[in-house]
Design a protein around this motif. Structure first.
Motif, PDB file in Angstrom:
ATOM      1  N   LEU A  88       0.834  -1.195   0.000  1.00 15.46           N
ATOM      2  CA  LEU A  88       0.000   0.000   0.000  1.00 15.46           C
ATOM      3  C   LEU A  88       0.873   1.251   0.000  1.00 15.46           C
ATOM      4  O   LEU A  88       0.598   2.218  -0.727  1.00 15.46           O
ATOM      5  CB  LEU A  88      -0.902  -0.019   1.234  1.00 15.46           C
ATOM      6  CG  LEU A  88      -2.185   0.820   1.169  1.00 15.46           C
ATOM      7  CD1 LEU A  88      -3.096   0.303   0.076  1.00 15.46           C
ATOM      8  CD2 LEU A  88      -2.903   0.756   2.521  1.00 15.46           C
ATOM      9  N   SER A  89       1.919   1.244   0.800  1.00 16.12           N
ATOM     10  CA  SER A  89       2.835   2.379   0.858  1.00 16.12           C
ATOM     11  C   SER A  89       3.506   2.608  -0.497  1.00 16.12           C
ATOM     12  O   SER A  89       3.601   3.746  -0.977  1.00 16.12           O
ATOM     13  CB  SER A  89       3.894   2.142   1.932  1.00 16.12           C
ATOM     14  OG  SER A  89       4.827   3.200   1.971  1.00 16.12           O
ATOM     15  N   HIS A  90       3.950   1.529  -1.126  1.00 13.11           N
ATOM     16  CA  HIS A  90       4.579   1.659  -2.435  1.00 13.11           C
ATOM     17  C   HIS A  90       3.614   2.270  -3.443  1.00 13.11           C
ATOM     18  O   HIS A  90       3.988   3.140  -4.244  1.00 13.11           O
ATOM     19  CB  HIS A  90       5.047   0.285  -2.934  1.00 13.11           C
ATOM     20  CG  HIS A  90       6.192  -0.270  -2.151  1.00 13.11           C
ATOM     21  ND1 HIS A  90       6.628  -1.568  -2.274  1.00 13.11           N
ATOM     22  CD2 HIS A  90       7.002   0.299  -1.213  1.00 13.11           C
ATOM     23  CE1 HIS A  90       7.652  -1.778  -1.472  1.00 13.11           C
ATOM     24  NE2 HIS A  90       7.886  -0.659  -0.800  1.00 13.11           N
ATOM     25  N   ALA A  91       2.356   1.820  -3.409  1.00 14.44           N
ATOM     26  CA  ALA A  91       1.365   2.319  -4.367  1.00 14.44           C
ATOM     27  C   ALA A  91       1.099   3.808  -4.157  1.00 14.44           C
ATOM     28  O   ALA A  91       1.032   4.582  -5.122  1.00 14.44           O
ATOM     29  CB  ALA A  91       0.061   1.526  -4.234  1.00 14.44           C
ATOM     30  N   VAL A  92       0.939   4.221  -2.893  1.00 15.98           N
ATOM     31  CA  VAL A  92       0.657   5.632  -2.605  1.00 15.98           C
ATOM     32  C   VAL A  92       1.810   6.515  -3.064  1.00 15.98           C
ATOM     33  O   VAL A  92       1.609   7.531  -3.751  1.00 15.98           O
ATOM     34  CB  VAL A  92       0.380   5.827  -1.100  1.00 15.98           C
ATOM     35  CG1 VAL A  92       0.385   7.313  -0.733  1.00 15.98           C
ATOM     36  CG2 VAL A  92      -0.954   5.201  -0.713  1.00 15.98           C
ATOM     37  N   HIS A  93       3.028   6.150  -2.703  1.00 13.72           N
ATOM     38  CA  HIS A  93       4.168   7.002  -3.021  1.00 13.72           C
ATOM     39  C   HIS A  93       4.541   6.934  -4.507  1.00 13.72           C
ATOM     40  O   HIS A  93       4.938   7.948  -5.092  1.00 13.72           O
ATOM     41  CB  HIS A  93       5.355   6.627  -2.132  1.00 13.72           C
ATOM     42  CG  HIS A  93       5.110   6.902  -0.681  1.00 13.72           C
ATOM     43  ND1 HIS A  93       4.789   8.152  -0.199  1.00 13.72           N
ATOM     44  CD2 HIS A  93       5.107   6.084   0.411  1.00 13.72           C
ATOM     45  CE1 HIS A  93       4.617   8.105   1.099  1.00 13.72           C
ATOM     46  NE2 HIS A  93       4.803   6.854   1.493  1.00 13.72           N
ATOM     47  N   VAL A 130      -9.364  -4.935   2.207  1.00 17.04           N
ATOM     48  CA  VAL A 130      -9.474  -3.608   1.576  1.00 17.04           C
ATOM     49  C   VAL A 130      -8.093  -3.136   1.132  1.00 17.04           C
ATOM     50  O   VAL A 130      -7.907  -2.675   0.005  1.00 17.04           O
ATOM     51  CB  VAL A 130     -10.073  -2.571   2.555  1.00 17.04           C
ATOM     52  CG1 VAL A 130     -10.188  -1.211   1.865  1.00 17.04           C
ATOM     53  CG2 VAL A 130     -11.435  -3.010   3.040  1.00 17.04           C
ATOM     54  N   GLY A 131      -7.126  -3.264   2.029  1.00 19.48           N
ATOM     55  CA  GLY A 131      -5.773  -2.829   1.700  1.00 19.48           C
ATOM     56  C   GLY A 131      -5.195  -3.603   0.537  1.00 19.48           C
ATOM     57  O   GLY A 131      -4.485  -3.037  -0.306  1.00 19.48           O
ATOM     58  N   ALA A 171      -4.574   2.712   6.387  1.00 22.14           N
ATOM     59  CA  ALA A 171      -3.335   3.035   7.100  1.00 22.14           C
ATOM     60  C   ALA A 171      -3.636   3.627   8.475  1.00 22.14           C
ATOM     61  O   ALA A 171      -2.973   3.288   9.471  1.00 22.14           O
ATOM     62  CB  ALA A 171      -2.494   4.007   6.278  1.00 22.14           C
ATOM     63  N   ASN A 172      -4.627   4.487   8.563  1.00 23.24           N
ATOM     64  CA  ASN A 172      -4.964   5.117   9.836  1.00 23.24           C
ATOM     65  C   ASN A 172      -5.472   4.094  10.842  1.00 23.24           C
ATOM     66  O   ASN A 172      -5.111   4.125  12.025  1.00 23.24           O
ATOM     67  CB  ASN A 172      -6.025   6.205   9.615  1.00 23.24           C
ATOM     68  CG  ASN A 172      -6.036   7.246  10.712  1.00 23.24           C
ATOM     69  OD1 ASN A 172      -4.989   7.648  11.218  1.00 23.24           O
ATOM     70  ND2 ASN A 172      -7.218   7.706  11.076  1.00 23.24           N
ATOM     71  N   LEU A 173      -6.300   3.159  10.380  1.00 22.55           N
ATOM     72  CA  LEU A 173      -6.820   2.124  11.264  1.00 22.55           C
ATOM     73  C   LEU A 173      -5.714   1.232  11.804  1.00 22.55           C
ATOM     74  O   LEU A 173      -5.780   0.755  12.936  1.00 22.55           O
ATOM     75  CB  LEU A 173      -7.840   1.262  10.508  1.00 22.55           C
ATOM     76  CG  LEU A 173      -9.277   1.782  10.506  1.00 22.55           C
ATOM     77  CD1 LEU A 173     -10.081   1.099   9.414  1.00 22.55           C
ATOM     78  CD2 LEU A 173      -9.922   1.546  11.864  1.00 22.55           C
ATOM     79  N   MET A 174      -4.690   1.014  10.986  1.00 19.08           N
ATOM     80  CA  MET A 174      -3.615   0.117  11.385  1.00 19.08           C
ATOM     81  C   MET A 174      -2.450   0.854  12.034  1.00 19.08           C
ATOM     82  O   MET A 174      -1.395   0.286  12.287  1.00 19.08           O
ATOM     83  CB  MET A 174      -3.146  -0.688  10.183  1.00 19.08           C
ATOM     84  CG  MET A 174      -4.206  -1.647   9.687  1.00 19.08           C
ATOM     85  SD  MET A 174      -3.556  -2.825   8.501  1.00 19.08           S
ATOM     86  CE  MET A 174      -4.943  -3.971   8.394  1.00 19.08           C
ATOM     87  N   GLY A 175      -2.651   2.151  12.296  1.00 19.28           N
ATOM     88  CA  GLY A 175      -1.660   2.903  13.051  1.00 19.28           C
ATOM     89  C   GLY A 175      -0.458   3.364  12.265  1.00 19.28           C
ATOM     90  O   GLY A 175       0.535   3.788  12.853  1.00 19.28           O
TER      91      GLY A 175
END
Length: 399
Positions: A88-93, A130-131, A171-175
Protein backbone atom coordinates in the motif's frame (compact mmCIF):
# COMPACT_ATOMS: atom_id res chain seq x y z
CA UNK A 1 -0.69 -13.80 34.78
CA UNK A 2 -2.01 -11.53 32.02
CA UNK A 3 0.76 -9.44 30.47
CA UNK A 4 -0.51 -6.04 29.39
CA UNK A 5 2.75 -4.38 28.31
CA UNK A 6 4.83 -5.35 25.28
CA UNK A 7 7.97 -4.74 27.32
CA UNK A 8 6.85 -7.42 29.82
CA UNK A 9 7.80 -10.12 27.32
CA UNK A 10 11.30 -11.43 26.65
CA UNK A 11 12.91 -10.84 23.26
CA UNK A 12 12.30 -14.45 22.30
CA UNK A 13 8.64 -14.23 23.27
CA UNK A 14 8.28 -11.08 21.18
CA UNK A 15 9.78 -12.80 18.11
CA UNK A 16 7.39 -15.71 18.57
CA UNK A 17 4.40 -13.36 18.97
CA UNK A 18 5.34 -11.38 15.85
CA UNK A 19 5.83 -14.59 13.91
CA UNK A 20 2.32 -15.61 14.87
CA UNK A 21 0.65 -18.84 13.86
CA UNK A 22 0.83 -18.24 10.14
CA UNK A 23 4.65 -18.31 9.99
CA UNK A 24 6.35 -21.43 11.36
CA UNK A 25 9.92 -21.52 12.62
CA UNK A 26 10.85 -23.38 9.45
CA UNK A 27 9.22 -20.69 7.30
CA UNK A 28 10.99 -17.90 9.18
CA UNK A 29 14.29 -19.75 8.77
CA UNK A 30 13.71 -19.89 5.01
CA UNK A 31 12.74 -16.20 4.91
CA UNK A 32 15.92 -15.16 6.72
CA UNK A 33 18.39 -17.68 5.35
CA UNK A 34 19.10 -18.81 8.92
CA UNK A 35 18.89 -22.31 10.31
CA UNK A 36 15.87 -23.55 12.23
CA UNK A 37 18.17 -24.10 15.21
CA UNK A 38 19.14 -20.41 15.15
CA UNK A 39 15.47 -19.36 15.09
CA UNK A 40 14.71 -21.73 17.97
CA UNK A 41 17.65 -20.37 19.99
CA UNK A 42 16.46 -16.80 19.42
CA UNK A 43 12.91 -17.60 20.54
CA UNK A 44 14.22 -19.41 23.61
CA UNK A 45 16.40 -16.39 24.54
CA UNK A 46 19.53 -18.52 24.27
CA UNK A 47 21.36 -16.71 21.51
CA UNK A 48 20.60 -13.67 19.32
CA UNK A 49 23.45 -11.96 17.48
CA UNK A 50 23.03 -8.59 15.79
CA UNK A 51 23.12 -10.06 12.24
CA UNK A 52 20.44 -12.56 13.27
CA UNK A 53 18.34 -9.80 14.82
CA UNK A 54 18.55 -7.69 11.68
CA UNK A 55 17.58 -10.61 9.42
CA UNK A 56 14.60 -11.48 11.60
CA UNK A 57 13.35 -7.88 11.78
CA UNK A 58 13.61 -7.55 7.99
CA UNK A 59 11.71 -10.80 7.44
CA UNK A 60 8.96 -9.89 9.91
CA UNK A 61 8.69 -6.33 8.59
CA UNK A 62 9.18 -4.57 11.94
CA UNK A 63 11.73 -2.24 13.51
CA UNK A 64 14.44 -3.64 15.76
CA UNK A 65 12.98 -1.46 18.55
CA UNK A 66 9.79 -3.54 18.41
CA UNK A 67 11.59 -6.86 18.83
CA UNK A 68 13.74 -5.44 21.62
CA UNK A 69 10.65 -4.18 23.45
CA UNK A 70 11.52 -0.50 23.19
CA UNK A 71 8.25 0.24 21.42
CA UNK A 72 5.08 -1.85 21.03
CA UNK A 73 4.04 -3.23 17.67
CA UNK A 74 1.15 -1.70 15.85
CA UNK A 75 -2.09 -3.59 16.24
CA UNK A 76 -2.70 -6.30 13.64
CA UNK A 77 0.97 -7.05 13.17
CA UNK A 78 0.35 -10.29 11.31
CA UNK A 79 2.74 -11.18 8.53
CA UNK A 80 0.15 -10.72 5.77
CA UNK A 81 -0.83 -7.34 7.21
CA UNK A 82 2.74 -6.10 7.14
CA UNK A 83 3.14 -7.22 3.53
CA UNK A 84 -0.13 -5.53 2.59
CA UNK A 85 0.88 -2.25 4.23
CA UNK A 86 4.23 -2.27 2.45
CA UNK A 87 2.47 -2.73 -0.92
CA UNK A 88 0.00 0.00 0.00
CA UNK A 89 2.84 2.38 0.86
CA UNK A 90 4.58 1.66 -2.43
CA UNK A 91 1.37 2.32 -4.37
CA UNK A 92 0.66 5.63 -2.60
CA UNK A 93 4.17 7.00 -3.02
CA UNK A 94 4.73 5.65 -6.54
CA UNK A 95 1.50 7.05 -7.97
CA UNK A 96 2.11 10.42 -6.30
CA UNK A 97 5.51 10.50 -8.01
CA UNK A 98 3.98 9.66 -11.36
CA UNK A 99 5.34 6.12 -11.41
CA UNK A 100 2.61 3.87 -12.73
CA UNK A 101 1.77 0.72 -14.60
CA UNK A 102 2.29 0.55 -18.34
CA UNK A 103 -0.62 -1.90 -18.67
CA UNK A 104 -3.87 -0.78 -20.28
CA UNK A 105 -5.99 0.59 -17.39
CA UNK A 106 -9.50 -0.74 -16.72
CA UNK A 107 -12.50 1.23 -17.94
CA UNK A 108 -14.00 3.96 -15.81
CA UNK A 109 -17.04 1.78 -15.10
CA UNK A 110 -14.87 -1.13 -13.97
CA UNK A 111 -12.87 1.12 -11.67
CA UNK A 112 -16.07 2.49 -10.14
CA UNK A 113 -17.26 -1.08 -9.53
CA UNK A 114 -13.99 -2.01 -7.80
CA UNK A 115 -14.15 1.17 -5.72
CA UNK A 116 -17.65 0.27 -4.52
CA UNK A 117 -16.38 -3.22 -3.66
CA UNK A 118 -13.51 -1.70 -1.65
CA UNK A 119 -15.88 0.51 0.32
CA UNK A 120 -18.20 -2.45 0.96
CA UNK A 121 -15.28 -4.44 2.37
CA UNK A 122 -14.24 -1.44 4.45
CA UNK A 123 -17.67 -1.10 6.06
CA UNK A 124 -17.71 -4.83 6.73
CA UNK A 125 -14.54 -4.30 8.77
CA UNK A 126 -12.41 -6.48 6.48
CA UNK A 127 -9.49 -4.06 6.50
CA UNK A 128 -6.65 -6.34 5.31
CA UNK A 129 -8.74 -7.27 2.27
CA UNK A 130 -9.47 -3.61 1.58
CA UNK A 131 -5.77 -2.83 1.70
CA UNK A 132 -4.97 -5.73 -0.60
CA UNK A 133 -7.25 -4.52 -3.39
CA UNK A 134 -6.61 -0.81 -2.76
CA UNK A 135 -2.98 -0.86 -3.93
CA UNK A 136 -3.79 -2.15 -7.46
CA UNK A 137 -6.94 0.00 -7.50
CA UNK A 138 -4.86 3.11 -6.81
CA UNK A 139 -2.35 2.26 -9.52
CA UNK A 140 -5.15 1.55 -12.01
CA UNK A 141 -6.97 4.79 -11.15
CA UNK A 142 -3.76 6.77 -11.69
CA UNK A 143 -3.22 5.05 -15.04
CA UNK A 144 -6.82 5.77 -16.06
CA UNK A 145 -6.31 9.44 -15.23
CA UNK A 146 -3.25 9.66 -17.46
CA UNK A 147 -5.13 7.92 -20.27
CA UNK A 148 -8.01 10.40 -20.25
CA UNK A 149 -7.94 13.35 -22.67
CA UNK A 150 -7.12 16.76 -21.24
CA UNK A 151 -10.28 18.54 -20.16
CA UNK A 152 -12.15 15.27 -19.60
CA UNK A 153 -10.45 14.08 -16.45
CA UNK A 154 -12.87 15.14 -13.69
CA UNK A 155 -14.39 11.69 -13.30
CA UNK A 156 -10.96 10.07 -13.18
CA UNK A 157 -9.75 12.58 -10.57
CA UNK A 158 -12.80 11.66 -8.44
CA UNK A 159 -11.92 7.98 -8.61
CA UNK A 160 -8.32 8.74 -7.73
CA UNK A 161 -9.47 10.78 -4.72
CA UNK A 162 -11.54 7.84 -3.50
CA UNK A 163 -8.66 5.39 -3.99
CA UNK A 164 -6.26 7.58 -2.02
CA UNK A 165 -8.86 8.07 0.71
CA UNK A 166 -9.41 4.33 1.09
CA UNK A 167 -5.64 3.82 1.38
CA UNK A 168 -5.44 6.55 4.02
CA UNK A 169 -8.29 5.02 6.02
CA UNK A 170 -6.69 1.56 6.07
CA UNK A 171 -3.34 3.04 7.10
CA UNK A 172 -4.96 5.12 9.84
CA UNK A 173 -6.82 2.12 11.26
CA UNK A 174 -3.61 0.12 11.38
CA UNK A 175 -1.66 2.90 13.05
CA UNK A 176 0.61 3.76 10.10
CA UNK A 177 0.16 7.47 10.60
CA UNK A 178 2.72 8.77 8.08
CA UNK A 179 1.09 6.75 5.30
CA UNK A 180 -2.35 7.96 6.40
CA UNK A 181 -1.21 11.59 6.17
CA UNK A 182 0.32 10.99 2.74
CA UNK A 183 -2.78 9.24 1.41
CA UNK A 184 -5.23 11.85 2.66
CA UNK A 185 -3.03 14.67 1.33
CA UNK A 186 -3.01 13.16 -2.17
CA UNK A 187 -6.76 12.54 -1.87
CA UNK A 188 -7.29 16.24 -1.15
CA UNK A 189 -5.36 17.27 -4.28
CA UNK A 190 -7.32 14.81 -6.42
CA UNK A 191 -10.69 15.93 -5.03
CA UNK A 192 -9.81 19.56 -5.71
CA UNK A 193 -8.88 18.69 -9.29
CA UNK A 194 -12.21 16.87 -9.67
CA UNK A 195 -14.09 20.00 -8.58
CA UNK A 196 -16.40 17.89 -6.39
CA UNK A 197 -17.46 19.80 -3.25
CA UNK A 198 -18.87 16.77 -1.42
CA UNK A 199 -15.77 14.70 -2.09
CA UNK A 200 -13.60 17.55 -0.84
CA UNK A 201 -15.69 17.66 2.34
CA UNK A 202 -15.29 13.91 2.82
CA UNK A 203 -11.53 14.19 2.40
CA UNK A 204 -11.49 16.99 5.00
CA UNK A 205 -13.41 14.73 7.37
CA UNK A 206 -10.88 11.96 6.68
CA UNK A 207 -8.02 14.28 7.54
CA UNK A 208 -9.81 15.26 10.76
CA UNK A 209 -10.03 11.56 11.62
CA UNK A 210 -6.27 11.16 11.08
CA UNK A 211 -5.78 14.17 13.39
CA UNK A 212 -8.02 12.51 16.00
CA UNK A 213 -6.01 9.28 15.92
CA UNK A 214 -2.82 11.34 16.15
CA UNK A 215 -4.15 13.07 19.32
CA UNK A 216 -4.43 16.45 17.51
CA UNK A 217 -7.86 17.06 18.99
CA UNK A 218 -8.07 20.81 18.50
CA UNK A 219 -7.02 20.51 14.87
CA UNK A 220 -9.48 17.66 14.35
CA UNK A 221 -12.38 19.65 15.81
CA UNK A 222 -11.55 22.79 13.82
CA UNK A 223 -11.41 20.88 10.55
CA UNK A 224 -14.55 18.82 11.25
CA UNK A 225 -16.51 21.95 12.15
CA UNK A 226 -15.31 23.84 9.08
CA UNK A 227 -16.13 20.97 6.75
CA UNK A 228 -19.62 20.64 8.23
CA UNK A 229 -20.33 24.37 7.98
CA UNK A 230 -19.07 24.50 4.39
CA UNK A 231 -21.58 21.88 3.24
CA UNK A 232 -24.48 22.53 5.65
CA UNK A 233 -27.62 22.10 3.52
CA UNK A 234 -31.12 23.52 3.76
CA UNK A 235 -33.21 20.65 5.06
CA UNK A 236 -36.13 21.66 2.84
CA UNK A 237 -34.13 21.28 -0.38
CA UNK A 238 -31.23 18.99 0.56
CA UNK A 239 -30.63 15.83 -1.43
CA UNK A 240 -30.15 12.48 0.37
CA UNK A 241 -26.48 12.62 -0.65
CA UNK A 242 -26.00 16.04 0.92
CA UNK A 243 -27.72 14.94 4.13
CA UNK A 244 -25.59 11.79 4.29
CA UNK A 245 -22.33 13.70 4.02
CA UNK A 246 -23.45 16.50 6.35
CA UNK A 247 -24.80 14.07 8.96
CA UNK A 248 -21.57 12.08 9.06
CA UNK A 249 -19.57 15.31 9.41
CA UNK A 250 -21.62 16.79 12.22
CA UNK A 251 -21.61 13.43 14.00
CA UNK A 252 -17.83 13.26 13.79
CA UNK A 253 -17.61 16.80 15.21
CA UNK A 254 -19.61 15.52 18.19
CA UNK A 255 -17.14 12.63 18.59
CA UNK A 256 -14.16 14.99 18.68
CA UNK A 257 -15.87 17.43 21.04
CA UNK A 258 -16.62 14.54 23.41
CA UNK A 259 -12.98 13.42 23.36
CA UNK A 260 -12.06 16.98 24.39
CA UNK A 261 -14.54 16.81 27.27
CA UNK A 262 -16.69 19.60 25.83
CA UNK A 263 -20.15 18.31 26.76
CA UNK A 264 -22.10 21.37 25.60
CA UNK A 265 -20.51 21.38 22.16
CA UNK A 266 -20.93 17.63 21.79
CA UNK A 267 -24.59 17.87 22.82
CA UNK A 268 -25.24 20.61 20.27
CA UNK A 269 -23.70 18.56 17.48
CA UNK A 270 -25.59 15.45 18.58
CA UNK A 271 -28.87 17.37 18.33
CA UNK A 272 -28.01 18.34 14.76
CA UNK A 273 -26.96 14.77 14.03
CA UNK A 274 -30.25 13.33 15.27
CA UNK A 275 -32.22 15.97 13.35
CA UNK A 276 -30.36 15.08 10.16
CA UNK A 277 -30.94 11.37 10.70
CA UNK A 278 -34.64 11.94 11.35
CA UNK A 279 -34.89 13.97 8.15
CA UNK A 280 -33.26 11.13 6.18
CA UNK A 281 -35.56 8.49 7.62
CA UNK A 282 -33.18 5.60 6.93
CA UNK A 283 -29.50 4.77 6.56
CA UNK A 284 -27.90 5.82 3.28
CA UNK A 285 -24.46 5.59 1.70
CA UNK A 286 -22.65 7.99 -0.60
CA UNK A 287 -19.02 8.21 -1.76
CA UNK A 288 -17.87 5.74 0.88
CA UNK A 289 -19.65 7.30 3.86
CA UNK A 290 -22.81 6.10 5.59
CA UNK A 291 -25.29 7.83 7.86
CA UNK A 292 -28.88 7.72 9.08
CA UNK A 293 -31.03 7.73 12.23
CA UNK A 294 -29.70 4.45 13.66
CA UNK A 295 -26.11 5.54 13.03
CA UNK A 296 -26.78 8.79 14.87
CA UNK A 297 -28.11 6.97 17.95
CA UNK A 298 -25.39 4.29 17.92
CA UNK A 299 -22.68 6.95 17.70
CA UNK A 300 -24.32 8.84 20.57
CA UNK A 301 -23.65 5.85 22.84
CA UNK A 302 -19.88 6.13 22.31
CA UNK A 303 -19.99 9.92 22.57
CA UNK A 304 -21.70 9.81 25.95
CA UNK A 305 -19.18 7.24 27.15
CA UNK A 306 -16.37 9.62 26.22
CA UNK A 307 -18.09 12.27 28.34
CA UNK A 308 -18.26 9.90 31.33
CA UNK A 309 -22.04 9.52 31.09
CA UNK A 310 -22.32 5.73 31.22
CA UNK A 311 -25.91 5.84 32.51
CA UNK A 312 -27.04 7.93 29.57
CA UNK A 313 -25.12 5.68 27.19
CA UNK A 314 -26.85 2.59 28.58
CA UNK A 315 -30.23 4.30 28.31
CA UNK A 316 -29.55 4.99 24.63
CA UNK A 317 -28.83 1.31 23.98
CA UNK A 318 -32.40 0.50 24.99
CA UNK A 319 -33.60 2.78 22.18
CA UNK A 320 -31.84 0.63 19.58
CA UNK A 321 -33.87 -2.52 19.09
CA UNK A 322 -32.57 -3.34 15.62
CA UNK A 323 -28.98 -2.79 14.50
CA UNK A 324 -29.41 -4.46 11.10
CA UNK A 325 -29.50 -1.09 9.24
CA UNK A 326 -25.92 -0.48 10.40
CA UNK A 327 -22.90 -1.70 8.51
CA UNK A 328 -21.18 -4.77 10.03
CA UNK A 329 -18.28 -2.62 11.28
CA UNK A 330 -20.70 -0.13 12.87
CA UNK A 331 -22.64 -2.97 14.53
CA UNK A 332 -19.45 -4.41 15.99
CA UNK A 333 -18.32 -1.00 17.23
CA UNK A 334 -21.71 -0.41 18.83
CA UNK A 335 -21.41 -3.77 20.63
CA UNK A 336 -18.02 -2.72 22.04
CA UNK A 337 -19.46 0.61 23.19
CA UNK A 338 -22.30 -1.24 24.88
CA UNK A 339 -19.82 -3.60 26.58
CA UNK A 340 -17.84 -0.59 27.82
CA UNK A 341 -21.00 1.06 29.16
CA UNK A 342 -21.84 -2.14 31.04
CA UNK A 343 -18.29 -2.27 32.44
CA UNK A 344 -18.55 1.35 33.61
CA UNK A 345 -21.80 0.40 35.32
CA UNK A 346 -19.94 -2.47 37.05
CA UNK A 347 -22.12 -5.05 35.30
CA UNK A 348 -19.07 -7.26 34.78
CA UNK A 349 -20.64 -10.47 33.48
CA UNK A 350 -22.95 -8.69 31.04
CA UNK A 351 -20.01 -6.61 29.80
CA UNK A 352 -17.81 -9.65 29.16
CA UNK A 353 -20.69 -11.53 27.52
CA UNK A 354 -21.26 -8.63 25.13
CA UNK A 355 -17.55 -8.24 24.44
CA UNK A 356 -17.02 -11.95 23.82
CA UNK A 357 -19.99 -12.13 21.44
CA UNK A 358 -18.67 -9.16 19.45
CA UNK A 359 -15.13 -10.53 19.19
CA UNK A 360 -16.31 -14.00 18.21
CA UNK A 361 -18.63 -12.53 15.58
CA UNK A 362 -15.79 -10.56 13.95
CA UNK A 363 -12.35 -11.76 15.09
CA UNK A 364 -10.51 -10.20 12.13
CA UNK A 365 -12.15 -6.82 12.73
CA UNK A 366 -11.63 -6.99 16.49
CA UNK A 367 -7.86 -7.41 16.29
CA UNK A 368 -7.60 -3.92 14.78
CA UNK A 369 -9.44 -2.36 17.74
CA UNK A 370 -8.04 -1.04 21.02
CA UNK A 371 -11.36 -0.99 22.91
CA UNK A 372 -11.47 -4.72 23.82
CA UNK A 373 -8.27 -4.30 25.87
CA UNK A 374 -9.74 -1.21 27.54
CA UNK A 375 -12.88 -3.15 28.53
CA UNK A 376 -10.89 -6.08 29.94
CA UNK A 377 -8.77 -3.63 31.92
CA UNK A 378 -11.90 -2.02 33.40
CA UNK A 379 -13.39 -5.34 34.38
CA UNK A 380 -10.23 -6.13 36.32
CA UNK A 381 -10.34 -9.22 38.48
CA UNK A 382 -14.11 -9.67 38.43
CA UNK A 383 -15.40 -13.01 37.15
CA UNK A 384 -11.88 -14.39 36.80
CA UNK A 385 -12.59 -17.49 34.69
CA UNK A 386 -14.56 -15.57 32.09
CA UNK A 387 -12.06 -12.71 32.16
CA UNK A 388 -9.20 -15.08 31.37
CA UNK A 389 -11.14 -16.61 28.48
CA UNK A 390 -12.02 -13.24 26.94
CA UNK A 391 -8.51 -11.86 27.50
CA UNK A 392 -7.07 -14.81 25.63
CA UNK A 393 -9.64 -14.35 22.85
CA UNK A 394 -8.67 -10.73 22.23
CA UNK A 395 -4.96 -11.47 22.23
CA UNK A 396 -3.82 -10.72 25.78
CA UNK A 397 -1.82 -13.92 26.40
CA UNK A 398 -2.32 -15.88 29.58
CA UNK A 399 1.07 -17.14 30.83
Amino acid sequence: MIRHQWSDYSTGERIKALRGTEVTQETLAAMTGLSVATIQAAEQDKRLSLPTLLKITAALGVDTAVILGQQPPRRAQHQEDRAMLKNLSHAVHDTAAGIGSEDEPPSMGELERITREAWDLYWQGRYPEVGTISAPLLRAAAARLHAEPAGEQARAWSLLADAYRICAYVANLMGVRDLAYAGIGHAQHAAEQAGDDLRQALVASGRAWVYLRDARLQDALHLAEKAAVDIEPRFSTATPEQLTVYGSHINFAAVVASRMGNADRASDYLSQSHATGARMGKERGFHGTLFGPVTATAQAVGINLSLGQAGKALALTSAISDTSPLTPAARHRYALDKALALADARMWDASLDTLEAAVRAAPQWARHQALPQVIVSKVGRASTARLRRVAKLIGSPIV
